[in-house]
Scaffold this motif. Structure first.
Motif, short mmCIF file in Angstrom:
data_model
loop_
_atom_site.label_atom_id
_atom_site.label_comp_id
_atom_site.label_asym_id
_atom_site.label_seq_id
_atom_site.Cartn_x
_atom_site.Cartn_y
_atom_site.Cartn_z
N THR A 38 0.83 -1.20 0.00
CA THR A 38 0.00 0.00 0.00
C THR A 38 0.86 1.26 0.00
N TRP A 39 0.54 2.17 -0.91
CA TRP A 39 1.19 3.48 -0.94
C TRP A 39 0.22 4.49 -0.35
N ILE A 40 0.70 5.31 0.57
CA ILE A 40 -0.10 6.39 1.16
C ILE A 40 0.53 7.69 0.71
N ILE A 41 -0.27 8.49 0.02
CA ILE A 41 0.26 9.74 -0.52
C ILE A 41 -0.60 10.92 -0.10
N ARG A 42 0.06 12.06 0.00
CA ARG A 42 -0.62 13.34 0.24
C ARG A 42 0.01 14.32 -0.72
N ALA A 50 1.41 6.08 9.57
CA ALA A 50 1.23 6.94 10.75
C ALA A 50 0.57 8.27 10.38
N ALA A 51 0.55 8.63 9.09
CA ALA A 51 -0.08 9.87 8.65
C ALA A 51 -1.60 9.78 8.64
N LEU A 52 -2.13 8.57 8.73
CA LEU A 52 -3.58 8.38 8.73
C LEU A 52 -4.13 8.64 10.13
N ALA A 53 -5.31 9.27 10.17
CA ALA A 53 -5.93 9.59 11.45
C ALA A 53 -7.44 9.70 11.27
N PRO A 54 -8.21 9.41 12.30
CA PRO A 54 -9.66 9.59 12.21
C PRO A 54 -9.99 11.03 11.82
N GLY A 55 -10.97 11.17 10.95
CA GLY A 55 -11.41 12.49 10.50
C GLY A 55 -10.81 12.92 9.18
N ILE A 59 -9.16 9.05 -0.45
CA ILE A 59 -9.63 8.31 -1.61
C ILE A 59 -8.81 7.03 -1.64
N VAL A 60 -9.47 5.90 -1.73
CA VAL A 60 -8.81 4.60 -1.69
C VAL A 60 -8.97 3.90 -3.03
N GLU A 75 -5.02 8.02 -1.00
CA GLU A 75 -4.73 9.44 -1.20
C GLU A 75 -5.34 10.24 -0.07
N ILE A 76 -4.52 10.96 0.68
CA ILE A 76 -5.04 11.85 1.73
C ILE A 76 -5.36 13.18 1.06
N SER A 77 -6.61 13.60 1.18
CA SER A 77 -7.06 14.85 0.57
C SER A 77 -6.37 16.04 1.21
N LEU A 78 -6.02 17.00 0.37
CA LEU A 78 -5.35 18.21 0.86
C LEU A 78 -6.34 19.17 1.48
#
Length: 78
Positions: A38-42, A50-55, A59-60, A75-78
């Motif tokens: 899994t790639w997690i990008i912002r 660790a960049a993921l958090a509730p709230g 987009i997955v 994708e963490i939304s900006l």
């Protein structure tokens, strides 16, 4: 990332509950699992789980069928 999104599953929403390094549940009840691939990008930056958090709104892109997605890109939304 070797992943063809045309054949994949897409989900989006806010993270409701987080299981660190394992996955999370979106507010609509979709369960998303994280894996070694899994790639997690912002924006354009690669992030750790660790960049993921509730709230956070995400987009997955992954495999499976809603309500269960094995994520390949989060994708963490900006």
């Amino acid at each position: 990332v070797l992943f063809d999104p045309r054949q994949g599953t897409r989900g989006a929403g806010r993270i409701g509950q987080l299981w660190p390094e394992v996955g999370f549940v979106l507010a609509d009840g979709t369960v998303v699992t994280l894996g070694e691939e899994t790639w997690i990008i912002r924006g354009t930056a690669l992030r750790s789980a660790a960049a993921l958090a509730p709230g956070l709104t995400v987009i997955v892109h992954g495999t499976g069928k809603v309500p269960f997605i094995g994520s390949r890109v989060v994708e963490i939304s900006l």
